[in-house]
Design a protein around this motif. Structure first.
Motif, PDB file in Angstrom:
ATOM      1  N   GLY A 105       0.822  -1.213   0.000  1.00  0.00           N
ATOM      2  CA  GLY A 105       0.000   0.000   0.000  1.00  0.00           C
ATOM      3  C   GLY A 105       0.857   1.265   0.000  1.00  0.00           C
ATOM      4  N   VAL A 106       1.992   1.190   0.661  1.00  0.00           N
ATOM      5  CA  VAL A 106       2.892   2.345   0.708  1.00  0.00           C
ATOM      6  C   VAL A 106       3.433   2.637  -0.692  1.00  0.00           C
ATOM      7  CG1 VAL A 106       5.087   3.209   1.626  1.00  0.00           C
ATOM      8  CG2 VAL A 106       3.541   1.895   3.108  1.00  0.00           C
ATOM      9  N   VAL A 107       3.947   1.602  -1.349  1.00  0.00           N
ATOM     10  CA  VAL A 107       4.526   1.792  -2.681  1.00  0.00           C
ATOM     11  C   VAL A 107       3.434   2.182  -3.685  1.00  0.00           C
ATOM     12  CG1 VAL A 107       5.834   0.698  -4.537  1.00  0.00           C
ATOM     13  CG2 VAL A 107       6.366   0.160  -2.154  1.00  0.00           C
ATOM     14  N   ALA A 108       2.266   1.573  -3.544  1.00  0.00           N
ATOM     15  CA  ALA A 108       1.151   1.925  -4.425  1.00  0.00           C
ATOM     16  C   ALA A 108       0.807   3.409  -4.264  1.00  0.00           C
ATOM     17  CB  ALA A 108      -0.059   1.050  -4.118  1.00  0.00           C
ATOM     18  N   GLY A 109       0.910   3.890  -3.035  1.00  0.00           N
ATOM     19  CA  GLY A 109       0.657   5.311  -2.780  1.00  0.00           C
ATOM     20  C   GLY A 109       1.627   6.195  -3.558  1.00  0.00           C
ATOM     21  N   TRP A 110       2.869   5.785  -3.623  1.00  0.00           N
ATOM     22  CA  TRP A 110       3.848   6.562  -4.398  1.00  0.00           C
ATOM     23  C   TRP A 110       3.413   6.669  -5.858  1.00  0.00           C
ATOM     24  CZ3 TRP A 110       8.885   3.432  -2.880  1.00  0.00           C
ATOM     25  CH2 TRP A 110       9.085   3.526  -1.502  1.00  0.00           C
ATOM     26  N   THR A 111       2.896   5.558  -6.411  1.00  0.00           N
ATOM     27  CA  THR A 111       2.510   5.585  -7.826  1.00  0.00           C
ATOM     28  C   THR A 111       1.339   6.557  -8.045  1.00  0.00           C
ATOM     29  OG1 THR A 111       0.911   3.749  -7.748  1.00  0.00           O
ATOM     30  CG2 THR A 111       3.205   3.159  -8.102  1.00  0.00           C
ATOM     31  N   LEU A 112       0.442   6.587  -7.060  1.00  0.00           N
ATOM     32  CA  LEU A 112      -0.703   7.498  -7.184  1.00  0.00           C
ATOM     33  C   LEU A 112      -0.239   8.952  -7.132  1.00  0.00           C
ATOM     34  CD1 LEU A 112      -3.785   7.459  -7.446  1.00  0.00           C
ATOM     35  CD2 LEU A 112      -3.920   7.757  -4.966  1.00  0.00           C
ATOM     36  N   LYS A 113       0.705   9.208  -6.243  1.00  0.00           N
ATOM     37  CA  LYS A 113       1.250  10.565  -6.137  1.00  0.00           C
ATOM     38  C   LYS A 113       1.837  11.014  -7.482  1.00  0.00           C
ATOM     39  CE  LYS A 113       4.683  13.616  -4.948  1.00  0.00           C
ATOM     40  NZ  LYS A 113       4.567  14.947  -4.425  1.00  0.00           N
ATOM     41  N   TYR A 114       2.576  10.117  -8.138  1.00  0.00           N
ATOM     42  CA  TYR A 114       3.193  10.481  -9.413  1.00  0.00           C
ATOM     43  C   TYR A 114       2.143  10.676 -10.502  1.00  0.00           C
ATOM     44  CZ  TYR A 114       8.099  10.396  -8.168  1.00  0.00           C
ATOM     45  OH  TYR A 114       9.324  10.720  -7.643  1.00  0.00           O
ATOM     46  N   PHE A 115       1.125   9.835 -10.484  1.00  0.00           N
ATOM     47  CA  PHE A 115       0.042  10.013 -11.458  1.00  0.00           C
ATOM     48  C   PHE A 115      -0.562  11.412 -11.301  1.00  0.00           C
ATOM     49  CE2 PHE A 115      -4.652   9.355 -12.295  1.00  0.00           C
ATOM     50  CZ  PHE A 115      -4.543   9.498 -13.657  1.00  0.00           C
ATOM     51  N   PHE A 116      -0.841  11.800 -10.066  1.00  0.00           N
ATOM     52  CA  PHE A 116      -1.422  13.126  -9.858  1.00  0.00           C
ATOM     53  C   PHE A 116      -0.454  14.244 -10.193  1.00  0.00           C
ATOM     54  CE2 PHE A 116      -4.990  11.028  -7.944  1.00  0.00           C
ATOM     55  CZ  PHE A 116      -6.017  11.865  -8.330  1.00  0.00           C
ATOM     56  N   ALA A 117       0.837  13.986  -9.948  1.00  0.00           N
ATOM     57  CA  ALA A 117       1.814  15.019 -10.285  1.00  0.00           C
ATOM     58  C   ALA A 117       1.840  15.259 -11.799  1.00  0.00           C
ATOM     59  CB  ALA A 117       3.189  14.638  -9.769  1.00  0.00           C
ATOM     60  N   TYR A 118       1.581  14.202 -12.587  1.00  0.00           N
ATOM     61  CA  TYR A 118       1.517  14.393 -14.042  1.00  0.00           C
ATOM     62  C   TYR A 118       0.198  15.014 -14.488  1.00  0.00           C
ATOM     63  CZ  TYR A 118       5.985  12.385 -15.182  1.00  0.00           C
ATOM     64  OH  TYR A 118       7.334  12.183 -15.292  1.00  0.00           O
ATOM     65  N   LEU A 119      -0.854  14.766 -13.717  1.00  0.00           N
ATOM     66  CA  LEU A 119      -2.147  15.362 -14.070  1.00  0.00           C
ATOM     67  C   LEU A 119      -2.183  16.828 -13.712  1.00  0.00           C
ATOM     68  CD1 LEU A 119      -5.142  13.096 -13.004  1.00  0.00           C
ATOM     69  CD2 LEU A 119      -4.196  13.504 -15.287  1.00  0.00           C
ATOM     70  N   ALA A 120      -1.725  17.128 -12.492  1.00  0.00           N
ATOM     71  CA  ALA A 120      -1.988  18.448 -11.930  1.00  0.00           C
ATOM     72  C   ALA A 120      -0.852  19.437 -12.126  1.00  0.00           C
ATOM     73  CB  ALA A 120      -2.303  18.308 -10.438  1.00  0.00           C
ATOM     74  N   GLY A 121       0.278  18.982 -12.687  1.00  0.00           N
ATOM     75  CA  GLY A 121       1.306  19.973 -12.977  1.00  0.00           C
ATOM     76  C   GLY A 121       2.571  19.849 -12.160  1.00  0.00           C
ATOM     77  N   GLY A 122       2.540  19.069 -11.085  1.00  0.00           N
ATOM     78  CA  GLY A 122       3.724  18.929 -10.230  1.00  0.00           C
ATOM     79  C   GLY A 122       4.959  18.430 -10.989  1.00  0.00           C
ATOM     80  N   LEU A 123       4.725  17.616 -12.028  1.00  0.00           N
ATOM     81  CA  LEU A 123       5.867  17.082 -12.775  1.00  0.00           C
ATOM     82  C   LEU A 123       5.842  17.525 -14.246  1.00  0.00           C
ATOM     83  CD1 LEU A 123       6.337  13.476 -11.275  1.00  0.00           C
ATOM     84  CD2 LEU A 123       7.931  15.397 -11.142  1.00  0.00           C
ATOM     85  N   TRP A 124       5.219  18.639 -14.514  1.00  0.00           N
ATOM     86  CA  TRP A 124       5.192  19.113 -15.900  1.00  0.00           C
ATOM     87  C   TRP A 124       6.557  19.635 -16.346  1.00  0.00           C
ATOM     88  CZ3 TRP A 124      -0.229  21.839 -16.754  1.00  0.00           C
ATOM     89  CH2 TRP A 124      -1.209  20.827 -16.634  1.00  0.00           C
TER      90      TRP A 124
END
Ligand code: PHE
Length: 448
Positions: A105-124
């Motif tokens: 669950g911890v590692v899965a959480g990291w993947t979700l964070k990155y998905f949102f960072a690509y959606l919302a601009g954090g990793l643009w």
């Protein structure tokens, strides 16, 4: 008192749910790298042999015990062999699934964070500190990763709460085709990048000397076990929801085929892109969270879209695996606690979430806590579960089906017939399969 056991709605629902469990981070961050490091096409051939000769019989054994036993991972053994100690195999499986979910669950959480960072601009755009430090700063911070872990656990709980058919099967029927589409689109995109050839040859260029290297077999076998979600009561629990008309051997064949094709497609998705942009062919978290973002950044604007799709794929792969891990515990605790599914799922899900928090903190403020020598909390749990609990549970399960359970009954349940294939299956289960599992077990014990 006993209420009728829940069942899958359709054969395909069952196959997709089992494939959802099998296809996970192991296919994405472990297989491609192992293939590249261990002889390319030669490794892939050895891996496929391991899957067919070891993985498939073990998966089928778990399905058989589950359907025949008609209970959770512990109860099923007890129903088939009352008064014997074989239920311990199931008990170890339940324990493994429970432990793995705490940190998965911890590692899965990291993947979700990155998905949102690509959606919302954090990793643009590339973070000022670079992708390496960005990742390390994130996972070492005390609070943020736990929030993402909580969201992934909440999604898992939300799905499992609705039960086998309306929750797990419905989610698999929606998520698995999406997952297939994503990996195909991204693999095609990756092949057509300029300079992709180096990546393809990294994964596929055969080094035939691998066939003579025992370590390659150990690596392939360990990967097959993990990738097919064996030894943790998952396939057994899923098998217990299968109705008697469904051919289990063919279903197991389909699941291992999907899992293997996905692993190969994931390799084609990752390595050509990685080499085209000169990324670092690491394995594990470094590949997903550092090398790949680097690659997406080199793609320019389209990299944002590709990155978002890529992490969506990883989130889905992780989620469907989490669902299967949770279901093992839920099936067990519904019986043990005599509570209904909704309450059990909520209670056990929250407990697993809380027990996962130390694995997250172990990357940062608790990094000095090393339960096993030199290993932080997450790695220690991973080692105990994957290298010890899984093979032990798998070993006992195949001994049970191969030696303890009446052969005629096993053959009837497999629907393989009592000649040819059926006999071959029994022979595999009696000698080569336990022997090979024992070898990985010994090997892991020495690696520590
Ligand atoms: N089989 C999954 C994979 O290949 C891993 C997994 C492990 C899934 C444990 C569920 C439970 O990534």
């Amino acid at each position: 008192m006993q209420s009728a056991r829940e069942q899958w709605g359709t054969r395909w629902g069952f196959i997709l749910a089992a494939s959802g469990s099998a296809i996970g981070l192991g296919n994405i961050w472990r297989f491609p790298y192992l293939a590249g490091e261990n002889g390319g096409a030669a490794f892939i051939i050895i891996y496929i042999l391991c899957v067919l000769l070891i993985g498939l019989p073990v998966m089928l054994s778990e399905f058989l015990v589950g359907r025949r036993g008609g209970g959770d991972a512990v109860e099923s053994f007890r129903n088939i062999a009352p008064g014997k100690f074989w239920f311990i195999a199931g008990g170890i499986g339940v324990l493994a699934a429970f432990v793995i979910l705490t940190y998965y669950g911890v590692v899965a959480g990291w993947t979700l964070k990155y998905f949102f960072a690509y959606l919302a601009g954090g990793l643009w755009s590339t973070p000022a500190e670079g992708f390496g430090d960005y990742f390390v700063n994130f996972i070492t911070s005390p609070v943020e990763p736990i929030i993402w872990q909580a969201i992934m656990m909440a999604l898992t709980i939300g799905i499992v709460m609705f039960g086998v058919k309306k929750g797990i099967e419905a989610a698999a029927k929606f998520l698995m085709p999406l997952l297939a589409l994503l990996v195909i689109v991204l693999a095609i995109y990756s092949i057509f990048l300029e300079g992709s050839g180096a990546g393809l040859s990294f994964i596929f260029k055969p080094d035939w000397s691998s066939f003579g290297d025992p370590l390659v077999y150990v690596a392939a076998l360990g990967q097959a076990f993990f990738s097919l979600s064996l030894g943790m009561g998952i396939m057994l629990t899923y098998g217990s929801y299968v109705n008697p008309n469904i051919p289990l051997a063919r279903s197991a064949g389909t699941v291992v085929t999907f899992d293997t094709i996905f692993a190969i497609l994931a390799s084609i998705m990752i390595f050509p892109a990685l080499f085209a942009f000169g990324g670092d062919p690491a394995s594990g978290p470094g590949l997903l969270f550092i090398s790949m973002p680097d690659v997406f950044a080199s793609m320019g604007t389209i990299g944002i879209v590709v990155g978002a799709l890529f992490f969506l794929l990883v989130v889905i792969a992780a989620l469907t695996s989490m669902i299967s891990l949770l279901e093992v515990s839920i099936a067990y605790f519904i019986r043990k606690l005599s509570m209904d599914r909704k309450k059990t799922t909520l209670l056990i899900g929250i407990i697993i979430f809380i027990l996962g928090i130390p694995s997250s903190l172990g990357n940062g403020i608790w990094e000095n806590i090393t339960p096993l020598p030199g290993m932080p909390i997450l790695d220690s749990l991973d080692y105990i579960a994957n290298s010890i609990l899984l093979p032990v549970s798998g070993f006992l399960t195949v001994l049970f089906v191969g030696w303890a359970w009446r052969k005629e009954e096993v053959l009837r349940e497999t629907q393989l017939g009592d000649r040819g294939l059926g006999q071959f299956f029994i022979w595999l289960l009696r000698i080569p399969v336990p022997l090979f599992i024992l070898i990985i077990l010994i090997f892991h014990a020495f690696k520590l």
